[in-house]
Write a protein that holds these residues in place. Structure first.
Motif, PDB file in Angstrom:
ATOM      1  N   PHE A  88      62.781  36.614  30.417  1.00  0.00           N
ATOM      2  CA  PHE A  88      63.068  35.181  30.528  1.00  0.00           C
ATOM      3  C   PHE A  88      63.530  34.904  31.953  1.00  0.00           C
ATOM      4  O   PHE A  88      64.452  35.553  32.446  1.00  0.00           O
TER       5      PHE A  88
ATOM      6  N   GLY B 200      56.935  24.258  26.119  1.00  0.00           N
ATOM      7  CA  GLY B 200      56.544  25.294  27.074  1.00  0.00           C
ATOM      8  C   GLY B 200      57.638  25.767  28.002  1.00  0.00           C
ATOM      9  O   GLY B 200      57.363  26.255  29.097  1.00  0.00           O
TER      10      GLY B 200
ATOM     11  N   LYS C 116      61.342  28.442  24.825  1.00  0.00           N
ATOM     12  CA  LYS C 116      62.335  28.442  23.742  1.00  0.00           C
ATOM     13  C   LYS C 116      61.953  29.453  22.662  1.00  0.00           C
ATOM     14  O   LYS C 116      62.783  30.238  22.220  1.00  0.00           O
ATOM     15  N   SER C 117      60.693  29.427  22.254  1.00  0.00           N
ATOM     16  CA  SER C 117      60.256  30.362  21.217  1.00  0.00           C
ATOM     17  C   SER C 117      60.355  31.788  21.724  1.00  0.00           C
ATOM     18  O   SER C 117      60.811  32.694  21.016  1.00  0.00           O
TER      19      SER C 117
ATOM     20  N   ILE D  30      61.694  26.025  34.844  1.00  0.00           N
ATOM     21  CA  ILE D  30      62.166  26.925  35.903  1.00  0.00           C
ATOM     22  C   ILE D  30      62.464  26.115  37.173  1.00  0.00           C
ATOM     23  O   ILE D  30      61.621  25.353  37.645  1.00  0.00           O
TER      24      ILE D  30
HETATM   25  N1  LIG Z   1      61.667  30.452  31.969  1.00  0.00           N
HETATM   26  C1  LIG Z   1      60.622  31.183  31.568  1.00  0.00           C
HETATM   27  N2  LIG Z   1      60.686  32.518  31.594  1.00  0.00           N
HETATM   28  C2  LIG Z   1      59.637  33.257  31.172  1.00  0.00           C
HETATM   29  N3  LIG Z   1      58.498  32.758  30.706  1.00  0.00           N
HETATM   30  C3  LIG Z   1      58.360  31.435  30.653  1.00  0.00           C
HETATM   31  C4  LIG Z   1      59.416  30.585  31.087  1.00  0.00           C
HETATM   32  N4  LIG Z   1      59.019  29.308  30.901  1.00  0.00           N
HETATM   33  C5  LIG Z   1      57.794  29.360  30.395  1.00  0.00           C
HETATM   34  N5  LIG Z   1      57.374  30.637  30.227  1.00  0.00           N
HETATM   35  C6  LIG Z   1      56.072  31.027  29.703  1.00  0.00           C
HETATM   36  O1  LIG Z   1      55.692  30.031  28.782  1.00  0.00           O
HETATM   37  C7  LIG Z   1      55.282  30.619  27.562  1.00  0.00           C
HETATM   38  C8  LIG Z   1      55.468  29.608  26.447  1.00  0.00           C
HETATM   39  O2  LIG Z   1      56.729  29.626  26.017  1.00  0.00           O
HETATM   40  P1  LIG Z   1      57.116  29.229  24.538  1.00  0.00           P
HETATM   41  O3  LIG Z   1      55.956  29.123  23.635  1.00  0.00           O
HETATM   42  O4  LIG Z   1      58.205  30.135  24.160  1.00  0.00           O
HETATM   43  O5  LIG Z   1      57.649  27.764  24.839  1.00  0.00           O
HETATM   44  P2  LIG Z   1      58.352  26.766  23.903  1.00  0.00           P
HETATM   45  O6  LIG Z   1      59.483  26.238  24.694  1.00  0.00           O
HETATM   46  O7  LIG Z   1      58.651  27.378  22.593  1.00  0.00           O
HETATM   47  O8  LIG Z   1      57.259  25.644  23.769  1.00  0.00           O
HETATM   48  P3  LIG Z   1      56.994  24.630  22.557  1.00  0.00           P
HETATM   49  O9  LIG Z   1      58.105  23.629  22.637  1.00  0.00           O
HETATM   50  O10 LIG Z   1      55.670  24.047  22.905  1.00  0.00           O
HETATM   51  O11 LIG Z   1      57.022  25.427  21.298  1.00  0.00           O
HETATM   52  C9  LIG Z   1      56.055  31.873  27.481  1.00  0.00           C
HETATM   53  O12 LIG Z   1      55.457  32.807  26.654  1.00  0.00           O
HETATM   54  C10 LIG Z   1      56.011  32.306  28.931  1.00  0.00           C
HETATM   55  O13 LIG Z   1      54.759  32.857  29.183  1.00  0.00           O
END
Ligand SMILES: Nc1ncnc2c1ncn2[C@@H]1O[C@H](COP(=O)(O)OP(=O)(O)OP(=O)(O)O)[C@@H](O)[C@H]1O
Ligand SMILES: [Mg+2]
Length: 362
Positions: free
Chosen positions: A55, A82, A85-86, A223
């Motif tokens: 992360f 994106g 969070k997940s 980020i």
């Molecule tokens: N701060 C971060 N550090 C590492 N990876 C990141 C970061 N921000 C985005 N990513 C990338 O974005 C991808 C998508 O993240 P994820 O699906 O967890 O987002 P989310 O916040 O759950 O989105 P959603 O709200 O659409 O469900 C991660 O697997 C990673 O590749």
């Protein structure tokens, strides 16, 4: 397997961290809080195994998340789509409980059964209510095992369904009245909930006050630093291209331009201080990785199109044009402003600007 869960993908790191963990572990946890944070943000090597940064972002946020999970309140990760969070919730569950699989995906169709328990009706009819006929939800399984359960997109569930979590979080107990005294499940030490919520879907505002009070909220921001975002998109693009069975080159200049464009459109402002009209679409890091990967594959597979810089505008349009037709005009305005000005002094942006025609409809 296309996407192994983190406990499998990073099994070697987790084993190494466990082996060297001298810290005190909260009841039911597989790692001390310090090692959980280290697993997630990366740091040095443990027994010869490098602990990779997963992360990218504020370490203090990860620390607070870990502290919350050791306490009596659930953790709710909120933010734009994106923002990982997940991913963060999976990493926390993998590190703390050894599994990220005890998950409920929240949708408008999620029922209370999926958060509490259901019945195997064949068994129920044959022998009446019995433990064998009970179908435990992932949350109930986590309570029994003393593990973390994850509820993805909790705010997409109907508020009255969400409220099934209130008593689970406050009493740490779930009663199955049909089973009488035997039917009371007390959560084992280590049990807690991590929920995620997306600010663009049905909002946190509709969550009941009772449920809100039982969660600590953490907002996960995009980020903040350009270079960190470029590095992350680069790493993930290389990995995704490899998964496609290719060893194509990644043009770092073009990748930086792509990430810069995402950040400009996300923020409504460039680093030079020029105003940008923001599209309605979310310009997330996750989308940047997807666009950058497509760009590399297309440039490699269809070289006659003129290379990655020339392909950038159409891929940008593909991301931007989702919700509102007006977003096309906003992207064109971005090209006629900041992109054009940068093209005067930077050859990469010059090639990007030269492909502006791809943005025009028809
Ligand atoms: N701060 C971060 N550090 C590492 N990876 C990141 C970061 N921000 C985005 N990513 C990338 O974005 C991808 C998508 O993240 P994820 O699906 O967890 O987002 P989310 O916040 O759950 O989105 P959603 O709200 O659409 O469900 C991660 O697997 C990673 O590749
Ligand atoms: Mg998510």
């Amino acid at each position: 397997m296309q996407a192994p869960p983190p406990e499998r993908r990073f099994a070697a790191e987790l084993d190494a961290l466990r082996a060297e963990d001298a810290g005190r572990r909260p009841p039911g946890w597989l790692l001390s809080p310090q090692q959980v944070v280290r697993f997630i943000v990366g740091g040095g090597s443990a027994g010869g195994v490098e602990i990779s940064a997963k992360f990218v972002g504020d370490r203090a946020l990860v620390e607070r998340a870990v502290v919350t999970l050791a306490g009596q309140r659930g953790l709710l990760l909120v933010g734009e789509p994106g923002t990982a969070k997940s991913m963060l919730s999976e990493l926390l569950a993998a590190a703390i409980s050894g599994t990220s699989a005890l998950t409920v995906q929240g949708t408008a169709g999620t029922t209370e059964d999926q958060l509490r328990y259901g019945w195997n009706y064949a068994a129920l009819l044959a022998q009446g209510p019995s433990p064998a006929a009970l179908v435990p939800s992932p949350v109930l399984q986590a309570m029994r095992r003393g593990a973390l359960a994850r509820v993805e997109e909790v705010t997409r569930c109907l508020p009255e369904v969400q409220d099934a979590l209130v008593s689970i979080l406050s009493d740490r107990r779930l009663a199955v009245p049909e089973l009488g005294d035997e039917g009371v499940v007390e959560a084992a030490p280590g049990f807690n909930l991590i929920a995620t919520a997306n600010l663009r879907d049905r909002g946190v505002s509709e969550m009941s006050a009772a449920l809100k009070r039982r969660f600590n909220f953490e907002t996960v921001p995009p980020i903040a630093d350009l270079q960190l975002e470029v590095d992350l998109v680069h790493r993930q693009t290389v990995a995704a291209v490899q998964r496609a069975g290719e060893a194509l080159p990644v043009d770092l200049q073009v990748l930086t331009a792509l990430v810069t464009a995402f950040r400009d459109l996300r923020a409504g402002r460039t680093d030079e201080g020029w105003a940008v009209e923001r599209p309605a679409t979310v310009m997330s890091t996750a989308e940047a990785v997807a666009a950058s990967t497509s760009l590399v594959l297309q440039a490699g597979w269809f070289p006659e199109r003129g290379g990655p810089a020339s392909l950038l505008p159409e891929h940008l349009l593909g991301v931007v044009l989702k919700d509102e037709p007006k977003d096309r005009a906003r992207l064109i305005a971005y090209f006629d402003g900041p992109v054009k000005r940068r093209a005067e002094r930077d050859p990469t942006w010059e090639r990007v600007a030269a492909a502006r025609g791809a943005l025009i409809d028809g």
